[in-house]
Design a protein around this motif. Sequence first.
Motif, PDB file in Angstrom:
ATOM      1  N   ALA A  33       0.883  -1.062   0.137  1.00  0.00           N
ATOM      2  CA  ALA A  33       0.180  -0.021  -0.024  1.00  0.00           C
ATOM      3  C   ALA A  33       0.901   1.221  -0.115  1.00  0.00           C
ATOM      4  N   VAL A  34       0.434   2.270  -0.604  1.00  0.00           N
ATOM      5  CA  VAL A  34       1.444   3.329  -1.064  1.00  0.00           C
ATOM      6  C   VAL A  34       0.985   4.598  -0.671  1.00  0.00           C
ATOM      7  N   VAL A  35       1.578   5.634  -0.068  1.00  0.00           N
ATOM      8  CA  VAL A  35       1.294   6.765   0.057  1.00  0.00           C
ATOM      9  C   VAL A  35       2.107   7.665  -0.698  1.00  0.00           C
ATOM     10  N   VAL A  36       1.543   8.344  -1.687  1.00  0.00           N
ATOM     11  CA  VAL A  36       1.914   9.181  -2.802  1.00  0.00           C
ATOM     12  C   VAL A  36       2.065  10.517  -2.568  1.00  0.00           C
ATOM     13  N   ASN A  37       3.437  10.853  -1.990  1.00  0.00           N
ATOM     14  CA  ASN A  37       3.680  12.083  -1.562  1.00  0.00           C
ATOM     15  C   ASN A  37       4.161  13.082  -2.807  1.00  0.00           C
ATOM     16  N   ASP A  38       3.547  14.042  -3.124  1.00  0.00           N
ATOM     17  CA  ASP A  38       4.195  15.180  -4.248  1.00  0.00           C
ATOM     18  C   ASP A  38       3.671  16.460  -3.925  1.00  0.00           C
ATOM     19  N   PHE A  39       4.278  17.570  -3.650  1.00  0.00           N
ATOM     20  CA  PHE A  39       3.934  18.798  -3.423  1.00  0.00           C
ATOM     21  C   PHE A  39       3.124  19.476  -4.532  1.00  0.00           C
ATOM     22  N   GLY A  40       3.616  18.983  -5.732  1.00  0.00           N
ATOM     23  CA  GLY A  40       2.787  19.339  -6.989  1.00  0.00           C
ATOM     24  C   GLY A  40       3.193  20.579  -7.631  1.00  0.00           C
ATOM     25  N   GLN A  41       4.201  21.166  -7.573  1.00  0.00           N
ATOM     26  CA  GLN A  41       4.922  22.360  -8.030  1.00  0.00           C
ATOM     27  C   GLN A  41       5.292  22.015  -9.355  1.00  0.00           C
ATOM     28  N   PRO A  42       4.696  22.702 -10.515  1.00  0.00           N
ATOM     29  CA  PRO A  42       5.124  22.508 -11.820  1.00  0.00           C
ATOM     30  C   PRO A  42       6.563  22.805 -12.228  1.00  0.00           C
ATOM     31  N   GLY A  43       7.228  23.702 -11.589  1.00  0.00           N
ATOM     32  CA  GLY A  43       8.618  23.854 -11.936  1.00  0.00           C
ATOM     33  C   GLY A  43       9.560  23.113 -11.250  1.00  0.00           C
ATOM     34  N   ASP A  45      12.363  23.784 -10.456  1.00  0.00           N
ATOM     35  CA  ASP A  45      13.131  24.607  -9.443  1.00  0.00           C
ATOM     36  C   ASP A  45      12.304  24.794  -8.022  1.00  0.00           C
ATOM     37  N   GLY A  46      11.124  24.035  -8.183  1.00  0.00           N
ATOM     38  CA  GLY A  46      10.301  24.318  -7.029  1.00  0.00           C
ATOM     39  C   GLY A  46       9.371  25.657  -7.096  1.00  0.00           C
ATOM     40  N   SER A  47       9.101  26.053  -8.264  1.00  0.00           N
ATOM     41  CA  SER A  47       8.216  27.434  -8.319  1.00  0.00           C
ATOM     42  C   SER A  47       6.960  26.878  -9.077  1.00  0.00           C
ATOM     43  N   GLY A  48       6.031  27.865  -8.952  1.00  0.00           N
ATOM     44  CA  GLY A  48       4.640  27.733  -9.390  1.00  0.00           C
ATOM     45  C   GLY A  48       3.838  27.148  -8.097  1.00  0.00           C
ATOM     46  N   ASP A  49       2.464  27.236  -8.378  1.00  0.00           N
ATOM     47  CA  ASP A  49       1.518  26.827  -7.361  1.00  0.00           C
ATOM     48  C   ASP A  49       1.309  25.309  -7.077  1.00  0.00           C
ATOM     49  N   ALA A  50       1.354  24.891  -5.812  1.00  0.00           N
ATOM     50  CA  ALA A  50       1.233  23.514  -5.462  1.00  0.00           C
ATOM     51  C   ALA A  50      -0.197  22.925  -5.967  1.00  0.00           C
ATOM     52  N   SER A  51      -0.126  21.853  -6.369  1.00  0.00           N
ATOM     53  CA  SER A  51      -1.386  20.981  -6.749  1.00  0.00           C
ATOM     54  C   SER A  51      -1.239  19.762  -6.273  1.00  0.00           C
ATOM     55  N   ALA A  52      -2.793  19.256  -5.844  1.00  0.00           N
ATOM     56  CA  ALA A  52      -2.808  17.943  -5.689  1.00  0.00           C
ATOM     57  C   ALA A  52      -2.883  16.890  -6.838  1.00  0.00           C
ATOM     58  N   GLY A  53      -2.923  17.378  -8.128  1.00  0.00           N
ATOM     59  CA  GLY A  53      -3.113  16.697  -9.142  1.00  0.00           C
ATOM     60  C   GLY A  53      -2.021  15.484  -9.499  1.00  0.00           C
ATOM     61  N   PRO A  54      -0.881  15.692  -9.324  1.00  0.00           N
ATOM     62  CA  PRO A  54       0.188  14.811  -9.645  1.00  0.00           C
ATOM     63  C   PRO A  54       0.216  13.520  -8.508  1.00  0.00           C
ATOM     64  N   ALA A  55       0.087  13.827  -7.386  1.00  0.00           N
ATOM     65  CA  ALA A  55      -0.152  12.788  -6.286  1.00  0.00           C
ATOM     66  C   ALA A  55      -1.442  12.046  -6.573  1.00  0.00           C
ATOM     67  N   GLU A  56      -2.470  12.819  -6.643  1.00  0.00           N
ATOM     68  CA  GLU A  56      -3.503  12.115  -6.693  1.00  0.00           C
ATOM     69  C   GLU A  56      -3.860  11.192  -8.030  1.00  0.00           C
ATOM     70  N   GLU A  57      -3.115  11.769  -9.231  1.00  0.00           N
ATOM     71  CA  GLU A  57      -3.148  10.952 -10.362  1.00  0.00           C
ATOM     72  C   GLU A  57      -2.485   9.539 -10.185  1.00  0.00           C
ATOM     73  N   VAL A  58      -1.413   9.694  -9.579  1.00  0.00           N
ATOM     74  CA  VAL A  58      -0.539   8.315  -9.362  1.00  0.00           C
ATOM     75  C   VAL A  58      -1.419   7.389  -8.502  1.00  0.00           C
ATOM     76  N   ALA A  59      -1.961   7.915  -7.260  1.00  0.00           N
ATOM     77  CA  ALA A  59      -2.682   7.136  -6.259  1.00  0.00           C
ATOM     78  C   ALA A  59      -3.799   6.331  -7.049  1.00  0.00           C
ATOM     79  N   ASP A  60      -4.473   7.268  -7.715  1.00  0.00           N
ATOM     80  CA  ASP A  60      -5.594   6.667  -8.648  1.00  0.00           C
ATOM     81  C   ASP A  60      -5.017   5.611  -9.667  1.00  0.00           C
ATOM     82  N   GLU A  61      -3.690   5.797 -10.304  1.00  0.00           N
ATOM     83  CA  GLU A  61      -3.503   4.710 -10.861  1.00  0.00           C
ATOM     84  C   GLU A  61      -3.190   3.514 -10.438  1.00  0.00           C
ATOM     85  N   ILE A  62      -2.497   3.545  -9.008  1.00  0.00           N
ATOM     86  CA  ILE A  62      -2.537   2.314  -8.209  1.00  0.00           C
ATOM     87  C   ILE A  62      -3.707   1.791  -7.795  1.00  0.00           C
ATOM     88  N   ARG A  63      -4.798   2.524  -7.547  1.00  0.00           N
ATOM     89  CA  ARG A  63      -6.181   2.098  -7.108  1.00  0.00           C
ATOM     90  C   ARG A  63      -6.750   1.257  -8.395  1.00  0.00           C
TER      91      ARG A  63
END
Length: 315
Positions: A33-43, A45-63
């Motif tokens: 079972a996996v906790v998929v952590n990702d702050f979700g910033q697009p850059g 270099d750590g720039s840009g607004d954080a987003s739940a999208g990348p982490a949620e997408e990978v978690a959903d892919e596993i499910r």
Amino acid sequence: MSLPLEGRAAIVTGAGRGLGRAEALELARPGAAVVVNDFGQPGRDGSGDASAGPAEEVADEIRQTGGRAVAHTGDVADHQQAQGLIELAVATFGQLDILVNNAGILRDKMVFSMSEEEWDSVIRVHLKGHFNTTHFASAHWRNRSKATGAPVYGRIVNTSSEAFLAGSAGQPNYAAAKGGIVGLTTSTALALAKYGVTANVICPRARTRMTADVFAGSGESTDGLDPLAPEHVAPLVGYLASPAAARINGQLLVVHGGMVAIVERPQVSAKFDTKQDAFTYDELDTHLTPHYAERPPNETFAATEVLGLKHETLT
């Protein structure tokens, strides 16, 4: 027949894209079972607004493949949010067994051009991020071991880089952070061995968003799996997280393109002893000048080339 990681719970940081994503999928495949952590910033270099999208997408892919996964969008470089990440794993899956630290950013500059903020940000995400999650995970395992009076099952896989081994002139912040991660890993391995926990570190080479400039045009395959695909790295992470790797602890491995190399500890190449109470300048010159006389003038302690990869100066 049960799967090797069935009943185990894992955390993978920086798992919304690239290496982290491949590692999260690899751990889920044999049952974790996996906790998929990702702050979700697009850059990168750590720039840009954080987003739940990348982490949620990978978690959903596993499910969707029948696995168990939950997303976490906190910043591992923040001490309290890292604590929340470990607590989420325990609350959701009952305990934590595997921690894969992968989250990172790049802010490349030559040392004379690098700002304090560019230095601090990379050290913060890579080195402090690895420490934060390791701190809370190790406390969890220590408490469980003390409660039962027996060793537990714990695996840490940290992410360093060949930039640490080769110096990487345009990445003083990144190379320093990655070297620090190796030291953190070996210290952790010694501290946690008695509790049943192993800690190892990999230097992966992969074509990801962070390495787009470094590996541009280098051997990309059009008729099969790219030699620099993250999927070449993930199996080693899965193996180090498995019961089969119980005897592997405090080790550094380079991995890419179907190859794994074990890196041994540095060895002493020469040793000199003074004939007096302390060395004089002349005595040191007698020993050291001949020793270095045959070496190229720009050769440093770091390797200029690691397993065929030359590190170009970045600007």
